[in-house]
Enzyme design. Sequence first.
Site, PDB file in Angstrom:
ATOM      1  CB  SER A 171      -0.960  -0.168   1.139  1.00 12.49           C
ATOM      2  OG  SER A 171      -1.196   1.130   1.003  1.00 12.49           O
ATOM      3  CE  LYS A 207      -2.996  -2.597  -0.703  1.00 10.33           C
ATOM      4  NZ  LYS A 207      -3.581  -2.346  -1.304  1.00 10.33           N
ATOM      5  CG  HIS A 238      -5.056  -0.919   3.932  1.00 15.23           C
ATOM      6  ND1 HIS A 238      -4.899  -0.070   3.021  1.00 15.23           N
ATOM      7  CD2 HIS A 238      -4.210   0.213   4.705  1.00 15.23           C
ATOM      8  CE1 HIS A 238      -5.093   0.963   2.696  1.00 15.23           C
ATOM      9  NE2 HIS A 238      -3.592   0.970   3.741  1.00 15.23           N
ATOM     10  CG  ASN A 239      -7.014  -1.476  -0.509  1.00 18.25           C
ATOM     11  OD1 ASN A 239      -6.229  -1.237   0.213  1.00 18.25           O
ATOM     12  ND2 ASN A 239      -7.784  -1.597  -1.556  1.00 18.25           N
ATOM     13  CD  GLU A 264      -7.880   3.201  -0.150  1.00 14.50           C
ATOM     14  OE1 GLU A 264      -6.348   2.414   0.175  1.00 14.50           O
ATOM     15  OE2 GLU A 264      -8.075   3.009  -1.180  1.00 14.50           O
TER      16      GLU A 264
HETATM   17  C1  6PG Z   1      -3.576   1.114  -1.352  1.00 12.66           C
HETATM   18  C2  6PG Z   1      -4.447   1.222  -1.746  1.00 12.66           C
HETATM   19  C3  6PG Z   1      -4.664   1.052  -3.437  1.00 12.66           C
HETATM   20  C4  6PG Z   1      -5.704   1.389  -4.387  1.00 12.66           C
HETATM   21  C5  6PG Z   1      -6.753   2.401  -4.958  1.00 12.66           C
HETATM   22  C6  6PG Z   1      -8.178   1.863  -5.184  1.00 12.66           C
HETATM   23  O1  6PG Z   1      -3.226   0.962  -0.511  1.00 12.66           O
HETATM   24  O2  6PG Z   1      -1.934   1.728  -2.244  1.00 12.66           O
HETATM   25  O3  6PG Z   1      -5.399   0.996  -1.447  1.00 12.66           O
HETATM   26  O4  6PG Z   1      -3.724   0.072  -3.679  1.00 12.66           O
HETATM   27  O5  6PG Z   1      -5.543   0.522  -5.291  1.00 12.66           O
HETATM   28  O6  6PG Z   1      -6.380   3.157  -3.198  1.00 12.66           O
HETATM   29  O7  6PG Z   1      -9.153   1.872  -5.237  1.00 12.66           O
HETATM   30  P1  6PG Z   1      -9.936   2.337  -5.370  1.00 12.66           P
HETATM   31  O8  6PG Z   1     -10.843   1.134  -5.243  1.00 12.66           O
HETATM   32  O9  6PG Z   1     -11.129   3.043  -4.466  1.00 12.66           O
HETATM   33  O10 6PG Z   1      -9.845   2.727  -7.083  1.00 12.66           O
END
Ligand code: 6PG
Length: 479
Positions: free
Chosen positions: A130, A184, A187-188, A191
């Site tokens: 990430s 991960k 994590h997303n 996010e």
């Molecule tokens: C990271 C991010 C990355 C991710 C985008 C996708 O940890 O660097 O999570 O892996 O690809 O942020 O986000 P979307 O689903 O919003 O396109």
Amino acid sequence: MTKKASIGVTGLAVMGRNLARNLARHGHTVALHNRSEQRTRELAEQFGSEGDFIPAYSAREFVNALERPRQVVVMVKAGAPTDAVIDEFAELLEPGDVIVDAGNAHFADTRRREAALRERGLHFVGTGVSGGEEGALHGPSIMPGGSKESYESLGPLLEDIAAKVDGTPCCAHIGPDGAGHFVKMVHNGIEYADMQLIAESFDLLRGALGYEPARIAEIFRTWNTGRLDSYLIEITAEVLAHTDAATGKPFVDVVLDQAEQKGTGRWTVQIGLDLGIPITGIAEATFARSLSGHANLRAATKGLGGPSRTPLSGSEAERFADDVEQALYASKVVAYAQGFNQIQAGSAEYGWNVDLGSVASLWRGGCIIRAKFLDDIRAAFEAGPELPTLLTSGDFRKAVEDAQDAWRSVVSTAVRLGIPTPGFSTALAYYDGLRADRLPAALVQGQRDYFGAHTYRRVDGEGSFHTEWATEARAERPA
Ligand code: 6PG
């Protein structure tokens, strides 16, 4: 004897290229490979001075350039392209070699690939990375799964290139097979939740107080000096302060209000449902994106009646920004608590033995959700690895209890004004749901038993019970 590379990267689009450069900058000799030769050549030419690269123009040449155990990082599109590259290299590698998938793969695919390659004596490491392009180059947060043995050779290299917080690398072995990609994925999901809560805060400050984006940017900047200190708050302030060069308008006002997603949030919600873990913050954030994207539905419902908007009183307005900070903090704690519960559940389901304190620790730097309060989460799980939820850990419990009056007031103001706050509202409902002495689930059980004889359990005894509704309820019906 010609020098060999300690690791190789195949797939040299921006993430792969930056990971390769980061490795080389840390003194590792890196073999390079890409489907089209051009990219390999360009990387070696443009960045050759940064370290030792061995460009290779065929899969065999690439594999031959690697010292044993060979470590091949695959950085290609998730799904079929990843399978194709893995198949290609599996043919050329020997037992003990390691294939690393550093893309955003679904953990179930990673489990499948790991099992298949294990049969052939190869290690397969699905790793979360990430931090976007910049992170890959300057120090990402890294979440490797796969066998312990593979981490012995791969771990030191990954720890070298990872972000560091207080001298500790933001990288640790998460657990076997798909554990790294699972973590991960969560994590997303977090996010998504974090971004939605921040967006709701902005919407409230604008909708209820009428502040311009630049003024709200200042508020976020102030928040970023306190307990909300995080990468996402920091970039939010920058985005809000940005003026669109073409129109002179605030940037945020010229962007179409339809959020997209590549799918990791959706996976998190799907798996949350499968595991039966109420990750309501992540789910609402994901659904909020999909609602935003339903342009036709939104156009068709434009003008649906809303409340008559009574403005905030003077004293309400005065403390509103502070109240929103508290609501944001409390909702964030809930979203993270839910995400960690999902990791706990995944770990139990698949026997991964994931160390939650270590996950919080490696999310402190490099990744998109990096935040000061992840250090508090680390401390909470280190002190109580079996913690049922972050909400019961001493400091968080007190902080959320202290924030709750402001939190409730913000949610009720949002309801009063008709400003949608699915993230704040669901977080508060979750908090109240957990706190409740009795939930109306008892009534749901009664209904299930009535129409489907699904049985229920009682508060005063073991076993399952069924009521003969046709006779017992009839007898009670008013004449
Ligand atoms: C990271 C991010 C990355 C991710 C985008 C996708 O940890 O660097 O999570 O892996 O690809 O942020 O986000 P979307 O689903 O919003 O396109």
